[in-house]
Enzyme design. Structure first.
Site, short mmCIF file in Angstrom:
data_model
loop_
_atom_site.label_atom_id
_atom_site.label_comp_id
_atom_site.label_asym_id
_atom_site.label_seq_id
_atom_site.Cartn_x
_atom_site.Cartn_y
_atom_site.Cartn_z
N HIS A 116 0.86 -1.19 0.00
CA HIS A 116 0.00 0.00 0.00
C HIS A 116 0.89 1.24 0.00
O HIS A 116 2.02 1.20 0.49
CB HIS A 116 -0.97 0.01 1.19
N ASP A 118 -0.33 4.46 0.95
CA ASP A 118 -0.66 5.49 1.93
C ASP A 118 0.18 5.26 3.18
O ASP A 118 0.67 4.16 3.41
CB ASP A 118 -2.15 5.46 2.27
N ASP A 148 6.97 0.80 5.73
CA ASP A 148 5.51 0.55 5.72
C ASP A 148 4.80 1.57 4.85
O ASP A 148 4.49 2.65 5.31
CB ASP A 148 5.02 0.58 7.16
N GLU A 182 -4.90 1.61 3.11
CA GLU A 182 -4.78 0.49 4.04
C GLU A 182 -4.77 0.96 5.48
O GLU A 182 -5.36 0.35 6.35
CB GLU A 182 -3.49 -0.30 3.74
N GLU A 183 -4.09 2.08 5.73
CA GLU A 183 -3.89 2.53 7.12
C GLU A 183 -5.19 3.01 7.76
O GLU A 183 -5.25 3.22 8.97
CB GLU A 183 -2.84 3.65 7.16
N ASP A 208 1.28 -10.28 1.15
CA ASP A 208 1.10 -8.89 1.59
C ASP A 208 2.06 -8.64 2.75
O ASP A 208 2.73 -9.54 3.23
CB ASP A 208 -0.37 -8.69 2.01
N HIS A 452 5.21 3.18 12.18
CA HIS A 452 4.12 4.06 12.66
C HIS A 452 4.62 5.05 13.71
O HIS A 452 3.82 5.73 14.34
CB HIS A 452 2.94 3.26 13.25
ZN LIG Z 1 1.35 -1.19 6.27
#
Ligand SMILES: [Zn+2]
Length: 477
Positions: A116, A118, A148, A182-183, A208, A452
């Protein structure tokens, strides 16, 4: 006579156990030669840095994400990976999810590679470098999304672009599914599943984000381990609400709304969900335990008979290990009166719950009710999904993922595991029984902790090996 029989039986049991331990060793596997020729490590790092610079931050608040940044990202991909965009079909689904198809000319079921583009926001985090400068310094790419999941997206595209340059055609169709939300648990992956389903496509396998190549996370196992997620826990958001008539804070009553809410929270905290060793975690113990020193190996060799004891050991071995063996409850948001001198007419707590395999949304809510044991506490399910189905680890697809891992990380022990976070992959479980969750990067504990959080970064060498992983995978479909 009895004693002699008993001694003989004990002796037999001990020698059986000893034989079991002596056979409990890492599997002997043929070496898989690395396939990183034709890959340009520094070029890949520069391209990742460029994509990190485009702030594709997703947000749950409507209107807060910047659609222009997402559009710019998609345009830049076309320029950075020209051969891919010439050779593959590409469609934009919904607001910006990308679905590519690399045609093989065969009608074998396809492989789906997911990522992903985003990223999560950086607000309130203390970064040592600008999170969107895309700085490459001392062999490290810095910035939000470096791992990520722009890291994985770039590693996939580097592999495809380099294989196209070699004139390669895959043995089965390869789909690339790149989500744009996704987030925030958005629509991207659901649209991809809908597009595949509408064409009657059931993928051969799906890969994934998920586990990575890590060190020192499993008790007693030295060295590197590559953990591949076969399933993910369920996700449940529940609001606990208590209400009261309210009134002036100068004349309170005992057992008001906040007090009853607090009691409910403490009961949840005092009564954790039971720790259980699910078959997937048993598979992980079996795979990793073979790499442990002798003392631990004796224990792990008999894991199947020691499930309760091992579940107890893992539940005390740290937060991550604990999350592998039970449903966890995190109280994240608390609200009471809005004024300092007014009694609350309503108090609420938000519980973010990760449901262990083998349990469901319904069984989890039931247990919460029993534990709270107070009809004055209302439980409102905000959203919830059951744990994903468990993918197979005894098939060709898993063997290929393992071989691709060994090709770039020859010393790593490959093991199945349960992903404790939610990912887009869960939607693909509807159309495929071989959905794997793995990021082909070796990450230190600090790098893992930066996901994150502040100072997200990836080493150029990990990115390079990641691209090699996908190259091997595609070449050997
Ligand atoms: Zn991710």
């Amino acid at each position: 006579m009895k004693r002699a029989l008993l001694a003989a039986a004990c002796g037999a049991a001990v020698s059986l156990a000893a034989r079991r331990v002596s056979r409990f060793r890492p599997p002997v596997t043929a070496p898989a030669p690395a396939d990183v020729e034709g890959l340009d490590a520094d070029g890949a790092a520069a391209r990742l840095a460029e994509l990190v610079r485009i702030p594709t931050i997703s947000s749950r608040e409507p209107g807060e994400a910047d659609p222009a940044a997402f559009a710019r990202f998609r345009e830049r991909l076309v320029e950075l990976y020209p051969a891919t965009h010439r050779a593959l079909d590409r469609e934009v689904l919904g607001d910006g999810a990308l679905l590519y198809r690399w045609r093989s000319g065969t009608d074998l079921a396809p492989m789906v590679l997911m990522a992903h583009y985003d990223v999560v926001p950086v607000a309130g985090q203390d970064w040592s470098r600008d999170p969107f400068s895309g700085l490459v310094e001392d062999g490290v790419v810095h910035g939000r999304g470096a791992i990520d999941d722009k890291g994985a997206l770039v590693a996939i595209l580097e592999a495809v672009e380099s294989l196209l340059a070699d004139g390669f055609t895959p043995a089965r169709d390869v789909y690339l599914s790149f989500g744009d939300d996704e987030e925030v648990a958005g629509m991207g992956a659901k649209l991809a599943v809908a597009a595949l389903t509408a064409r009657g496509i059931r993928p051969w396998a799906v890969l994934d984000e998920g586990g990575a190549v890590v060190s020192g996370v499993f008790p007693g196992v030295p060295g590197r381990t590559a953990v591949v997620g076969l399933a993910e826990k369920g996700l449940l958001d529940v609001e606990l609400v208590t209400t009261d008539p309210g009134g002036h804070a100068s004349a309170p009553v005992r057992g008001g709304a906040p007090a009853r809410l607090a009691r409910a929270i403490l009961r949840i905290d005092d009564n954790p969900f039971p720790a259980r060793l699910h078959d997937v975690v048993l598979g992980m113990v079996d795979a990793l335990g073979r790499h442990a020193p002798v003392g631990y190996r004796t224990l792990f060799a008999h894991a199947e008979y020691l499930r309760p004891a091992l579940a107890a050991i893992l539940s005390r071995a740290g937060r991550e290990a604990n999350a592998l063996v039970r449903t966890t409850v995190a109280i994240t948001r608390l609200e009471g009166s809005r004024a300092a001198n007014v009694l609350a007419t309503r108090a609420s707590a938000h519980a973010n719950i990760r449901i262990a395999l083998g349990e469901t949304v319904a069984s989890t809510v039931d247990r919460l009710r029993r534990v709270i044991d107070d009809p004055g506490v209302e439980l409102r399910v905000v959203s919830g999904n059951d744990p994903s189905p468990v993918s197979r680890a005894d098939n060709e697809a898993f063997a290929l993922v393992s071989a691709a891992i060994r090709s770039v990380y020859p010393d790593a022990a490959v093991a199945p595991y349960v992903m404790v976070q939610a990912s887009d992959a869960r939607h693909l479980s509807q159309v495929c029984d071989s959905v794997y969750r793995f990021m082909p990067f070796d990450l230190t504990k600090d790098e893992l902790a930066a996901l994150h959080a502040a100072d997200e970064r990836i080493s150029v060498s990990a990115l390079h090996r990641g691209a090699g992983f996908y190259r091997y995978l595609i070449r050997n479909l």
